[in-house]
Scaffold this motif. Structure first.
Motif, PDB file in Angstrom:
ATOM      1  N   GLU A 122       0.831  -1.205   0.000  1.00 53.89           N
ATOM      2  CA  GLU A 122       0.000   0.000   0.000  1.00 53.89           C
ATOM      3  C   GLU A 122       0.867   1.257   0.000  1.00 53.89           C
ATOM      4  OE1 GLU A 122      -4.249  -1.319   1.969  1.00 53.89           O
ATOM      5  OE2 GLU A 122      -2.760  -0.381   3.284  1.00 53.89           O
ATOM      6  N   GLN A 123       1.981   1.220   0.702  1.00 50.78           N
ATOM      7  CA  GLN A 123       2.920   2.340   0.661  1.00 50.78           C
ATOM      8  C   GLN A 123       3.399   2.595  -0.761  1.00 50.78           C
ATOM      9  OE1 GLN A 123       5.952   1.207   3.718  1.00 50.78           O
ATOM     10  NE2 GLN A 123       5.774   3.358   4.252  1.00 50.78           N
ATOM     11  N   TYR A 124       3.764   1.522  -1.425  1.00 48.61           N
ATOM     12  CA  TYR A 124       4.277   1.637  -2.795  1.00 48.61           C
ATOM     13  C   TYR A 124       3.202   2.216  -3.717  1.00 48.61           C
ATOM     14  CZ  TYR A 124       6.652   0.379  -7.127  1.00 48.61           C
ATOM     15  OH  TYR A 124       7.261   0.429  -8.353  1.00 48.61           O
ATOM     16  N   ILE A 125       1.988   1.723  -3.583  1.00 43.98           N
ATOM     17  CA  ILE A 125       0.879   2.219  -4.411  1.00 43.98           C
ATOM     18  C   ILE A 125       0.659   3.706  -4.151  1.00 43.98           C
ATOM     19  CG2 ILE A 125      -1.614   2.055  -4.805  1.00 43.98           C
ATOM     20  CD1 ILE A 125      -1.346  -0.959  -4.153  1.00 43.98           C
ATOM     21  N   PHE A 126       0.688   4.111  -2.890  1.00 43.97           N
ATOM     22  CA  PHE A 126       0.489   5.514  -2.522  1.00 43.97           C
ATOM     23  C   PHE A 126       1.530   6.396  -3.201  1.00 43.97           C
ATOM     24  CE2 PHE A 126       0.802   8.726   1.206  1.00 43.97           C
ATOM     25  CZ  PHE A 126       0.013   9.636   0.506  1.00 43.97           C
ATOM     26  N   LYS A 127       2.788   6.019  -3.090  1.00 40.45           N
ATOM     27  CA  LYS A 127       3.867   6.837  -3.651  1.00 40.45           C
ATOM     28  C   LYS A 127       3.823   6.876  -5.181  1.00 40.45           C
ATOM     29  CE  LYS A 127       5.609   7.870   0.333  1.00 40.45           C
ATOM     30  NZ  LYS A 127       5.459   9.254   0.859  1.00 40.45           N
TER      31      LYS A 127
END
Length: 284
Positions: free
Chosen positions: A175-180
């Motif tokens: 989810e962090q990766y998707i956000f960034k």
């Protein structure tokens, strides 16, 4: 993400017990550091890795925030239930009232389990599931109101509800990766979730690798105006009246632009399939 995952992704990296000099990226993991040459990485890639593997000199008080160690260091957590993680990034004015902003967040989210900043501008709020939890639209309104009150600018990613078990830290990393990756592709939204970006996120690699798409895109001349029209139609689910309003354009003028585009390309932006295709072309 484990050391094995990093080695597979970056075979030129190495593991050592101490941080390297400033020309190298030192990622803390499992009591050691994974070292990568910064010159071999893109700037966005460096920022992403630093977010996933924050510095050991963290601004977070680990004793007060056990969820931090659970999510970032995969330590044990004594907490049962289903939770979602709301990640946020905030641009602050010089005289930002940090304590007042944090107090407002804690008052607005009565069922939060933990809340902390991981960097000066990034943070996470962990919320336990309850029947009448805030919708995505509610959360967007909350951050828009806070931004108006505190003269800030916030972007938030509202994660899915997951069980708090050994899998959640890895789900959070994705989810962090998707956000960034996806925050930069959104316009006019202060909060978004996976369904908002799933089509683009899960198809962009295939689009980038397709010779057909590359050739077609090179032949298709998309002006700045038509790109804005495609985005406006996409964000308004193909509704021409709403898109025209967002574009400050008369509805008949927009109809005319769409007809001209169809004549030139054979793609009708009034058809959802063609609109989806064009949206993926301009965001791949």
């Amino acid at each position: 993400m484990t050391i094995e995952d990093l080695i597979e992704l970056y075979p030129t990296g190495r593991i050592q017990q101490t941080k390297a000099s400033s020309e190298w990226l030192s990622l803390p993991i499992a009591g050691s550091y994974f070292i990568l040459a910064k010159e071999a990485l893109q700037e966005t890639e460096i920022r992403l890795l630093e977010t996933i593997f924050p510095s050991k000199e963290s601004i977070v008080d680990h004793k007060k925030h056990p969820w931090y160690d659970y999510l970032f260091n995969q330590t044990a957590l004594e907490s049962d239930g289903t939770f979602r993680i709301i990640q946020f990034q905030i641009k602050k004015p010089k005289d930002f009232l940090q304590s007042e902003w944090e107090n407002s967040i804690q008052e607005i989210f009565p069922n939060f389990e933990d809340f902390f900043f991981t960097t000066e501008n990034d943070g996470a709020l962990i919320e336990k599931y309850y029947k009448n939890h805030y919708t995505l639209e509610d959360i967007q309104s909350i951050f828009l109101t806070l931004d108006a009150d505190f003269d800030s600018s916030t972007t938030a990613f509202v994660g899915n509800f997951f069980q708090a078990n050994e899998h959640l830290p890895n789900l959070f990393q994705e989810e962090q990766y998707i956000f960034k990756q996806e925050a930069q592709n959104l316009r006019g939204k202060s909060a978004f979730s996976l369904p908002d970006v799933a089509l683009h996120y899960f198809t962009k690699e295939a689009m980038n690798q397709s010779k057909i798409i590359t050739t077609f895109a090179s032949q298709l001349v998309l002006t700045s105006e038509i790109r804005q029209i495609i985005l406006a139609l996409w964000h308004n689910q193909g509704n021409i009246s709403s898109a025209a309003k967002d574009l400050y354009m008369h509805r008949n003028t927009l109809h005319y632009r769409l007809e001209k585009f169809y004549e030139q390309t054979g793609l009708s932006l009034k058809r959802m399939d063609d609109l989806v295709f064009c949206y993926l072309l301009i965001t791949k």
